[in-house]
Design an enzyme around this catalytic site. Structure first.
Site, PDB file in Angstrom:
ATOM      1  NE  ARG A   1       1.621 -34.928 -14.694  1.00 52.97           N
ATOM      2  CZ  ARG A   1       0.482 -34.894 -14.008  1.00 52.97           C
ATOM      3  NH1 ARG A   1      -0.490 -35.755 -14.289  1.00 52.97           N
ATOM      4  NH2 ARG A   1       0.289 -34.008 -13.069  1.00 52.97           N
TER       5      ARG A   1
ATOM      6  CG  HIS B   1      -1.001 -36.498  -8.219  1.00 51.34           C
ATOM      7  ND1 HIS B   1      -0.843 -36.470  -9.594  1.00 51.34           N
ATOM      8  CD2 HIS B   1      -2.339 -36.549  -8.004  1.00 51.34           C
ATOM      9  CE1 HIS B   1      -2.039 -36.522 -10.177  1.00 51.34           C
ATOM     10  NE2 HIS B   1      -2.975 -36.574  -9.233  1.00 51.34           N
TER      11      HIS B   1
ATOM     12  CD  GLU C   1      -5.729 -31.668 -11.335  1.00 52.40           C
ATOM     13  OE1 GLU C   1      -6.504 -31.902 -10.398  1.00 52.40           O
ATOM     14  OE2 GLU C   1      -5.935 -32.060 -12.493  1.00 52.40           O
TER      15      GLU C   1
ATOM     16  CG  ASN D   1      -3.646 -31.899 -15.204  1.00 51.29           C
ATOM     17  OD1 ASN D   1      -2.713 -32.058 -16.001  1.00 51.29           O
ATOM     18  ND2 ASN D   1      -3.650 -32.418 -13.989  1.00 51.29           N
TER      19      ASN D   1
ATOM     20  CE1 TYR E   1      -9.389 -35.899 -16.831  1.00 51.16           C
ATOM     21  CE2 TYR E   1      -8.359 -34.070 -15.669  1.00 51.16           C
ATOM     22  CZ  TYR E   1      -8.360 -35.392 -16.060  1.00 51.16           C
ATOM     23  OH  TYR E   1      -7.311 -36.212 -15.692  1.00 51.16           O
TER      24      TYR E   1
ATOM     25  CD  GLU F   1      -4.083 -35.485 -14.203  1.00 54.44           C
ATOM     26  OE1 GLU F   1      -5.316 -35.407 -14.041  1.00 54.44           O
ATOM     27  OE2 GLU F   1      -3.261 -35.488 -13.269  1.00 54.44           O
TER      28      GLU F   1
HETATM   29  C1  FCB Z   1      -7.346 -34.953 -11.817  1.00 52.38           C
HETATM   30  C2  FCB Z   1      -6.308 -35.600 -10.934  1.00 52.38           C
HETATM   31  C3  FCB Z   1      -6.053 -37.051 -11.237  1.00 52.38           C
HETATM   32  C4  FCB Z   1      -7.322 -37.789 -11.604  1.00 52.38           C
HETATM   33  C5  FCB Z   1      -8.094 -37.044 -12.648  1.00 52.38           C
HETATM   34  C6  FCB Z   1      -9.356 -37.728 -13.095  1.00 52.38           C
HETATM   35  O1  FCB Z   1      -7.911 -33.880 -11.155  1.00 52.38           O
HETATM   36  O2  FCB Z   1      -5.087 -34.910 -11.021  1.00 52.38           O
HETATM   37  O3  FCB Z   1      -5.386 -37.615 -10.144  1.00 52.38           O
HETATM   38  O4  FCB Z   1      -8.056 -38.024 -10.479  1.00 52.38           O
HETATM   39  O5  FCB Z   1      -8.413 -35.765 -12.176  1.00 52.38           O
END
Ligand code: FCB
Length: 515
Positions: free
Chosen positions: A98, A141, A186, A315, A317, A395
């Site tokens: 990607r 992006h 995002e 995405n 985290y 992500e």
């Molecule tokens: C996300 C972004 C990516 C990277 C990660 C850690 O928010 O899409 O570019 O910075 O975080």
């Protein structure tokens, strides 16, 4: 790759050794395992072959905007090293890559097409295909041409038209070779970190501008989907959103429940509802009534925004515990470049993120894999399932304070455990019936981590920024093993852990501690 890492690789992957049955949890054969990057974070080659500046060039060159004054001028030199980077992915068995295209490389200043910019992406895509790696293309992006920002950027509807022209130009060249196209990465960060929080380019701090940008980003997404669909109905189209899982700190306290609701509305549902339901959430509209969002909405916009898609990129985290009071100790991940910034949320001034005593990454992001399972189940039940849309985790990843040995090798057991835990959390969702089709680790390479510059390393491949030598870390070899064996080993967290949220090991927070 150094001789040393070759040795590590052959020891750990042992592809085709065939002596013993693979250990661990089976990974479905059709589940795609890949890695992700983004143009500004890796390419460098700032002004080569006609590329002009984006808002990130301007922002990173603004004193105080990025930690250590780092910029993406050189980054990982991927513009010149792409062939070796593709070779590296191939050696790891990566199934899909990607990446994003740079708007200002392809349409300098947001204007007419620059053939040399497209040549680069054609070379990249061709080498991916030659290597048996499926290209997954993201059009935006975060690198808006600065010339468009000078005319209002995402707060202007004109930018939407320019984006559709740019999308068409990329499709003209690559439409016969790339089958998965995502419009935006995002939009939350592009709109609210960029135009409201001031943490990201273009560095504005206006809640109203953030909402206008969010609406125009949504419109650009919908218009581009319509354009690409009209050109080729067989394309797989969608976008990537970043999500949180906003749990009320005290579920029995209505004030915490409301604080969490606001964060969910202003981060998750602000994009999900217009795309999947053709309307902004009514509670969000109520919360932001004074900020002019509705003045930006023209008749027909929501029909465009809700144009059907095929795939939603997720995405993830971490999630967060949201309370209505300030925490005693705050997570420190909003210390971008040391700048004082404001909350990205236009109307969640009484919502605060509370540390939960979970392990954290070097970003001070809590590690919460189970949140990913819950998120995927919710998305499928409430949004994507009824729309017949599949999911990919586009992500997920972790920065840790890597220590390289003399050969540049990093024994990153922390990252390996993180990846295994999150792929496992996805497989839990798959087992619960959610059609998640793949996982992209963020990121292939250590790279320019936005306002954190090169201070935070997310790669499964180490980059020595002095020499540009790439060295796969232990986590890369573990991912390669998972791909080769189609079996996931259990996460084994190294001891001691990096740190835990809500303890004295945290950096003292500076500035705004809101969610
Ligand atoms: C996300 C972004 C990516 C990277 C990660 C850690 O928010 O899409 O570019 O910075 O975080």
């Amino acid at each position: 790759m150094t001789a040393q890492t070759q040795t590590h690789q052959s020891t750990l992957i042992a592809p085709g050794a065939g002596v013993a049955a693979p250990q661990g949890r089976p990974v479905p054969a059709e589940f795609v395992l890949g890695v992700a990057t983004a143009a500004y974070q890796i390419e460098g080659a700032r002004h080569e072959d006609g590329r002009t500046d984006s808002i990130w060039d301007t922002f990173s060159h603004t004193p105080g905007a990025v930690v250590d004054g780092d910029t993406g001028d050189v980054a990982c030199e991927h513009y010149h090293r792409y062939a070796a980077d593709v070779g590296l992915m191939k050696s790891l068995g990566i199934q899909s890559y990607r990446f994003s295209t740079s708007w200002g490389r392809i349409c300098p200043d947001g204007g007419p097409v620059n053939a040399k910019g497209l040549d680069f992406y054609e070379r990249l895509v061709d080498s991916l295909i030659d290597a048996g790696i499926a290209p997954w293309l993201t059009l935006y992006h975060w690198d808006l041409p600065q010339a468009l920002e000078d005319r209002g950027g995402w707060t202007s509807r004109e930018t939407v038209d320019r984006f559709v022209q740019y999308a068409g130009a990329v499709h003209d060249r690559l439409g016969d070779r790339v089958s998965t196209w995502t419009t935006l990465n995002e939009p939350f960060c592009a709109a609210f970190l960029g135009y409201t929080a001031g943490m990201h380019a273009p560095g504005r701090t206006s809640p109203a501008d953030g909402l206008a940008a969010a609406h125009h980003l949504m419109l650009a997404h919908g218009r581009a989907v319509q354009e690409l669909r009209a050109r080729d109905s067989a394309l797989e189209l969608g976008l990537t959103l970043n999500f949180t899982v906003a749990d009320p700190l005290d579920p029995s306290d209505p004030r915490d429940v409301d604080a969490a609701r606001r964060v969910d509305a202003q981060m998750n549902r602000v994009f999900l509802d217009p795309i999947f339901r053709g309307a902004y959430p009514s509670d969000l509209l109520e919360d932001v009534r004074h900020l002019g969002l509705e003045d930006r909405i023209v008749d027909g916009d929501l029909d465009i925004i809700s144009t059907p898609i095929d795939v939603l990129g997720v995405n993830y985290y971490n999630g967060e515990a949201i309370g209505h009071t300030r925490p005693a100790s705050a997570l420190a991940d909003n210390l971008n470049g040391g700048r004082l910034t404001r909350s990205p949320f236009p109307a969640a001034d009484e919502s605060f993120r509370h540390p939960r005593g979970l392990p954290v990454t070097a970003m001070d992001w809590e590690i919460q894999p189970e949140g990913l399972t819950r998120l995927l189940v919710r998305l499928h039940e409430d949004y994507t399932g009824p729309a017949g849309v599949t999911l990919h985790v586009t992500e997920n990843g972790a920065a840790f304070d890597d220590v390289a040995d003399e050969d540049g090798f990093v024994e990153d057991g922390d990252r390996t455990a993180y990846v295994r835990a999150h792929i496992g959390a996805i497989l839990d969702a798959v087992d619960a019936g959610v059609p998640v089709r793949g996982y992209f680790y963020w990121s292939l390479l250590d790279n320019f981590e936005w306002a954190w510059g090169y201070a935070k390393r997310f790669g499964i491949v180490r980059v020595d920024y002095d020499t540009q030598v790439r060295t796969p870390k232990a986590s890369a070899l573990d991912l390669a093993r998972t791909i080769a064996t189609r079996h996931l080993l259990p996460p084994v967290a190294p001891v001691p852990l990096v740190g835990t949220s809500g303890t004295d090991t945290l950096t003292e927070p500076v500035g705004d501690t809101q969610a």
